[in-house]
Design an enzyme around this catalytic site. Structure first.
Site, PDB file in Angstrom:
ATOM      1  N   GLU A   1      35.278  28.969  19.998  1.00  0.00           N
ATOM      2  CA  GLU A   1      36.311  27.933  19.128  1.00  0.00           C
ATOM      3  C   GLU A   1      36.504  26.727  20.060  1.00  0.00           C
ATOM      4  O   GLU A   1      36.219  26.800  21.170  1.00  0.00           O
ATOM      5  CB  GLU A   1      37.685  28.671  18.930  1.00  0.00           C
ATOM      6  N   TRP A   2      36.850  25.612  19.326  1.00  0.00           N
ATOM      7  CA  TRP A   2      37.357  24.552  20.062  1.00  0.00           C
ATOM      8  C   TRP A   2      38.154  24.683  21.425  1.00  0.00           C
ATOM      9  O   TRP A   2      39.135  25.638  21.031  1.00  0.00           O
ATOM     10  CB  TRP A   2      38.231  23.518  19.076  1.00  0.00           C
TER      11      TRP A   2
ATOM     12  N   HIS B   1      36.453  34.831  11.520  1.00  0.00           N
ATOM     13  CA  HIS B   1      36.989  36.003  11.886  1.00  0.00           C
ATOM     14  C   HIS B   1      38.056  36.333  11.063  1.00  0.00           C
ATOM     15  O   HIS B   1      38.723  35.229  10.352  1.00  0.00           O
ATOM     16  CB  HIS B   1      37.390  35.803  13.278  1.00  0.00           C
TER      17      HIS B   1
END
Length: 194
Positions: A85-86, A14
């Site tokens: 995401e993580w 992104h």
């Protein structure tokens, strides 16, 4: 089905957010793109428009969905939860330098992540997505995701060892391409900027 040689997976991070700009860990918080982040995403259009994608998937986070839309592929994108995401747990929104004031030598790659995901968790999620993508029969795939997850995904693709991701830097709105060198999984291109 043997698709070796013909598969190309485009990993697209992104565009810039205020937190990516400041270095804050951004996993589960929905932080919007900055004006520069929107410009970065729009700059992807000529490169991605020159490709023919069989499958376009995006993280469910707004910053990835918006990047996909501004890059010209939003109308074809499907939400893929595995691309998130993580999960940084208690470290969400914090910078590594600040965390290290309390926990010297802390690293997302090697340290426990209370209330979040371990490197092994993220690696398993990346591998599950790789298996799912290879089973689709698609040969040119675009994935809109995040820095740490994309780094783990690239490492998992190339070596099966998520920890290699620590050595794969990825800028905002960068593109990377995974594929095969003959019959061996390979990183074809990494961290390309438009």
């Amino acid at each position: 089905m043997n698709m070796k040689g013909g598969v190309h997976i485009w990993l697209i991070r992104h565009g810039e957010t205020e937190w990516s700009k400041s270095g804050q860990h951004t996993g589960t918080t929905n932080v919007p793109l900055t004006d520069d982040g929107r410009k970065q995403a729009a700059a992807l259009v000529p490169i991605l428009a020159a490709q023919t994608f069989d499958l376009v998937l995006t993280s469910p986070m707004d910053r990835a969905i918006e990047t996909c839309r501004l890059a010209g592929l939003g109308d074809r994108a499907q939400i893929e939860p595995k691309l998130h995401e993580w999960n940084y747990g208690v470290f969400e929104g914090r910078k590594t330098a600040d965390i290290r004031k309390e926990i010297p030598d802390w690293s997302v790659w090697t340290s426990p992540i209370p209330e979040g995901e371990s490197l092994a968790d993220v690696g398993k999620r990346a591998q599950a997505l790789i298996d799912k993508l290879l089973a689709t029969g698609a040969t040119n795939i675009a994935l809109f995701s995040h820095a740490h997850f994309s780094r783990v995904f690239g490492a998992q693709w190339a070596t099966g060892a998520a920890s290699l991701g620590a050595h794969l830097a990825m800028d905002t709105a960068a593109m990377s391409v995974l594929g095969f060198e003959r019959d061996v999984r390979a990183i074809i291109k990494w961290n390309l900027l438009p």
